[in-house]
Each structure stands twice: as C-alpha cells, then as structure tokens.
Design a protein around this motif. Structure first.
Motif, PDB file in Angstrom:
ATOM      1  N   PHE A 218       0.791  -1.030  -0.146  1.00 18.48           N
ATOM      2  CA  PHE A 218      -0.019   0.180  -0.080  1.00 18.48           C
ATOM      3  C   PHE A 218       0.885   1.216  -0.062  1.00 18.48           C
ATOM      4  O   PHE A 218       0.306   2.123  -0.610  1.00 18.48           O
TER       5      PHE A 218
ATOM      6  N   TYR B 257       0.191   3.691  -2.796  1.00 15.40           N
ATOM      7  CA  TYR B 257      -0.091   5.367  -2.989  1.00 15.40           C
ATOM      8  C   TYR B 257       1.187   6.050  -2.879  1.00 15.40           C
ATOM      9  O   TYR B 257       0.890   7.523  -2.725  1.00 15.40           O
TER      10      TYR B 257
ATOM     11  N   LEU C 265      -2.846   6.734   5.308  1.00 15.93           N
ATOM     12  CA  LEU C 265      -3.678   6.091   4.286  1.00 15.93           C
ATOM     13  C   LEU C 265      -3.189   4.758   4.018  1.00 15.93           C
ATOM     14  O   LEU C 265      -4.343   3.870   4.063  1.00 15.93           O
ATOM     15  N   PRO C 266      -1.979   4.163   3.942  1.00 20.77           N
ATOM     16  CA  PRO C 266      -1.823   2.716   3.659  1.00 20.77           C
ATOM     17  C   PRO C 266      -2.138   2.155   4.918  1.00 20.77           C
ATOM     18  O   PRO C 266      -2.668   0.908   4.618  1.00 20.77           O
TER      19      PRO C 266
ATOM     20  N   SER D 206      -4.590   2.717   6.995  1.00 21.91           N
ATOM     21  CA  SER D 206      -6.224   2.499   6.780  1.00 21.91           C
ATOM     22  C   SER D 206      -6.739   1.616   5.815  1.00 21.91           C
ATOM     23  O   SER D 206      -7.599   0.847   5.954  1.00 21.91           O
ATOM     24  N   GLU D 207      -5.969   1.629   4.820  1.00 17.38           N
ATOM     25  CA  GLU D 207      -6.387   0.662   3.530  1.00 17.38           C
ATOM     26  C   GLU D 207      -6.228  -0.604   4.195  1.00 17.38           C
ATOM     27  O   GLU D 207      -6.943  -1.706   3.666  1.00 17.38           O
TER      28      GLU D 207
ATOM     29  N   LYS E  53      -8.701  -1.562   6.585  1.00 18.19           N
ATOM     30  CA  LYS E  53     -10.161  -2.038   5.892  1.00 18.19           C
ATOM     31  C   LYS E  53      -9.872  -3.283   5.231  1.00 18.19           C
ATOM     32  O   LYS E  53     -11.116  -4.088   5.427  1.00 18.19           O
TER      33      LYS E  53
END
Length: 180
Positions: free
Chosen positions: A62, A66, A74-75, A77-78, A81
């Motif tokens: 990730f 990104y 962000l990575p 969080s991804e 998820k």
C-alpha cells in the motif's frame, strides 16, 4: 508474588480502602502485572509471526501503491479496511477471479482476439471463433468450466484453510491434485 496474587492484592486494595497510600507491596503488585503484560505481548508477537510478516508485506504494497511513506495514515487505513473485510467476501472474490481467468484463457486458447470489438471482426473470423470455441468446449470439462464455475467458494476456502494449517502446524504434505 505471581500475577494472580498481584491482581488479588490490587483488587483488595481498591475495594476495601477509600484512600490508598501506596506501599511496597502495591508497587510490587503493579510491577508484576506490567511485567506479565509485557511478556504476554512479546509472546503474542512471537506466536503471530506470519500475521506480522503478512501485515508488513501488505503495508509495503500500500505504501508503494499510494507512493507515500509509513508515516502517512492512508496505507495503514487501507490495510485495516482489508483486514476487517469478512473472509467469505474475500474467498468469493478469489473464486470469481479464478473462474473469470479460466474462461478468459479458454477463449484465448480458441483463438478469440479479446482485445478486438466483435463488430471489427470479419465474418470469417467470427465463424472461426465460434467453431474453435465449440471444439474447445467439447474437450474435458471445458463446457462445464465455461458455463458454470470451475471453482466454488467452498473449494477455495478449504484450500486456504489447508494451506494455513500447513503453515501454522508445519504439515509438509504436498497435494498435487489441488489444481484444475
């Protein structure tokens, strides 16, 4: 003093006294509990080395996807998820992808140019495609694989669980009959 004695001591102190003057036994009890928690966390890390490896690998994926760094949320969080998704959804996607790729491969093997819109093909190419697909579908289980699914989510789940058991428990059996 062991963990249970430390817990009993602290529970007794907090239940029986409105005001607490911390003494040496209280400090010993708290330190024993902190040591136990720290040891447990280290053991948990050691027991989950495969999860940690997978997490680190996917985090790297990730970060690369990104074009960012580890400090960017962000990575993380991804990845979180992804890890919270229901396993059955992931298994279903794997089965769908494998079935799609098999059907695509069958069409390619029949000589169908999948990158070309059918309206751009000559009548002769269309006829050849139909004839080649017909011949290919007569071979083995190709008809069933093309019009149904070669891989069920149940089979994928069993395969995933089998491989995880091999990884976790060191089973070294190789099953050469798992591919279709």
């Amino acid at each position: 003093m062991d963990f249970n004695d430390a817990a009993k001591r602290l529970i007794w102190r907090f239940q029986n006294f409105d005001t607490i003057r911390v003494n040496e036994s209280d400090i010993l009890a708290i330190n024993k509990m902190v040591d136990f928690i720290n040891l447990r966390q280290k053991q948990d890390f050691a027991n989950h080395k495969y999860l940690i490896n997978l997490y680190a690998f996917l985090l790297g994926y990730f970060i690369k996807k990104y074009n960012t760094t580890i400090s960017n949320p962000l990575p993380h969080s991804e990845l979180h998820k992804l890890m919270k998704r229901p396993l059955d959804h992931i298994i279903k996607e794997i089965a769908e992808d494998m079935n799609f790729r098999l059907k695509y491969q069958l069409l390619e093997n029949a000589g169908v140019r999948l990158g070309t819109h059918p309206s751009l093909l000559t009548e002769e190419e269309k006829e050849n495609n139909v004839k080649n697909i017909g011949k290919l579908l007569e071979l083995g289980n190709n008809y069933n694989f093309f019009f149904q699914d070669a891989w069920s989510p149940k089979e994928i789940k069993e395969g995933v669980f089998h491989q995880i058991q091999n990884l976790l428990y060191g089973v070294q059996k190789s099953d050469k009959n798992t591919g279709k």
